[in-house]
Design a protein around this motif. Sequence first.
Motif, PDB file in Angstrom:
ATOM      1  N   ASP A 172       0.855  -1.178   0.000  1.00 16.50           N
ATOM      2  CA  ASP A 172       0.000   0.000   0.000  1.00 16.50           C
ATOM      3  C   ASP A 172       0.896   1.235   0.000  1.00 16.50           C
ATOM      4  N   PRO A 173       0.986   1.934  -1.127  1.00 16.83           N
ATOM      5  CA  PRO A 173       1.889   3.100  -1.187  1.00 16.83           C
ATOM      6  C   PRO A 173       1.428   4.265  -0.323  1.00 16.83           C
ATOM      7  N   ARG A 174       0.184   4.256   0.129  1.00 14.69           N
ATOM      8  CA  ARG A 174      -0.309   5.361   0.945  1.00 14.69           C
ATOM      9  C   ARG A 174       0.342   5.394   2.319  1.00 14.69           C
ATOM     10  N   ASN A 175       0.683   4.208   2.854  1.00 14.28           N
ATOM     11  CA  ASN A 175       1.274   4.155   4.194  1.00 14.28           C
ATOM     12  C   ASN A 175       2.579   3.383   4.233  1.00 14.28           C
ATOM     13  N   GLY A 176       2.997   2.848   3.085  1.00 21.13           N
ATOM     14  CA  GLY A 176       4.276   2.150   3.015  1.00 21.13           C
ATOM     15  C   GLY A 176       4.308   0.814   3.739  1.00 21.13           C
ATOM     16  N   MET A 177       3.174   0.149   3.878  1.00 17.96           N
ATOM     17  CA  MET A 177       3.111  -1.135   4.580  1.00 17.96           C
ATOM     18  C   MET A 177       2.661  -2.236   3.634  1.00 17.96           C
ATOM     19  N   PHE A 178       3.151  -3.458   3.913  1.00 15.62           N
ATOM     20  CA  PHE A 178       2.729  -4.645   3.185  1.00 15.62           C
ATOM     21  C   PHE A 178       1.563  -5.300   3.913  1.00 15.62           C
TER      22      PHE A 178
END
Length: 452
Positions: A375-381
Amino acid sequence: MSPNLISTTDQAPTIQFHQASPPALPPGDYSLNVTQNLTAPGVTQPYGTVAPFTVAGPRFYLKPEEVYSVYPPPDFGPFDNALPHIVFTRRTLPWERTIQGNFTRQDPDLPVPWMALLLLSRDDFADGTIPAVKSRTVDGLLNPEGGVQGPQGLILERGQTLNDLCNTIDIPGALFAEIVPTKDDLPYLAHVREVSLAGKETLSLKQDGWFTVVLGNRLALARKDPANPNPSIKPEGEINLVCLVSLEGFAELLPKVDGNGNATSPIPGDKSAVRLAVLASWKFTCYGNNDFKTKMAALDDETLLGLPTKDLKGTDDGTVFALSALTLGYAGLNHTTRLGEKTVSWYRGPLVPLEMKVLDPYEAIPCADHALRYDPRNGMFAAEYAAAFELGRMMALNNRSFARAMQRYRNRVAQDVAAEARQKQLDAQFGQSDDFAGAVVQLIGNAGASGE
């Protein structure tokens, strides 16, 4: 209890129940008498010797390795509808002695175990306090102080002394008459299970597959707290004590049931308490009901499949996003990537508190990393599908039949690919096109049909 087999049409029986398994020679002191007569003309001279020996066995205490497992475990949970039981690794243990005491053998038709499992809760005692299990000498057990009844007529065997230590518990005489099994009930509170251990791992590396189970005769006391509906808040619960006690020497003191179903005990009137040897004991905490209705009602709780969010407050983007993820059943867990980097990723199990569209068929993926979602919005997988892929792969490879079949398939595919590569190499080397190869096949076919 008649033997009962649980099996399927294509498998051998996996478990068999036996009523009892008394030992060939119970514990105790024995002597072997040997006599030989030497005879000569007119005279006979006897020679003989006596060889004493002892068959040792547990009596006033048990070694920890004798116990395979217990239930309910020493933990917290809804155990109110389960009879406590204890499992032993030695199949003869409950019948190695008798409730009569020394120098008696088991009834071959209906053996009676010499031990019983007692469950105690605070409601059993006037002051609401469960008595403690105390360490005493064997002398303190066999010869208790006034007002306390201990086992009768026990004679120490070779290697046993009055100064040996054992665990004991004192319970009121009226409670003894109420909760201790009768002689008629005892045979049905112990049995032996012969289990197939094929493909199983046992806690004690046990290999013969024989286990003995002793059951309790009471259900646990449970606390129900309607004022605390949130399952994330651990309630206090009710503490229950389970004691495996020796009934050796209590043959004439066990409770008896009269015609009206009332239990009475021939404990002398001047004895207000009964002292029992405790062979093993454990405590567990019981809370709530474990019946079907309670479980179904609990499904109405929206937080059942998600982490609690009551302490997560705020209107910033990060808090709002975290709140949404937790509501969907996700949890933030430490994640080590394939490259060794440390991060935190979202993970959830297969059960989610919402309706999800089932993908059928799923897209084929070559490795677990291919199933990671970023998720590029929060940088988490989000790693739930990758974890499921890896778990499924490991479970499949752990299955020998599947692993062998997969290896054969991979070898066959590799051979086919190699053969195709060799064929293409030959075609390129000799300049044979597909049209030329087809003409050769047609020529050979025609020659075979004409007999040339």
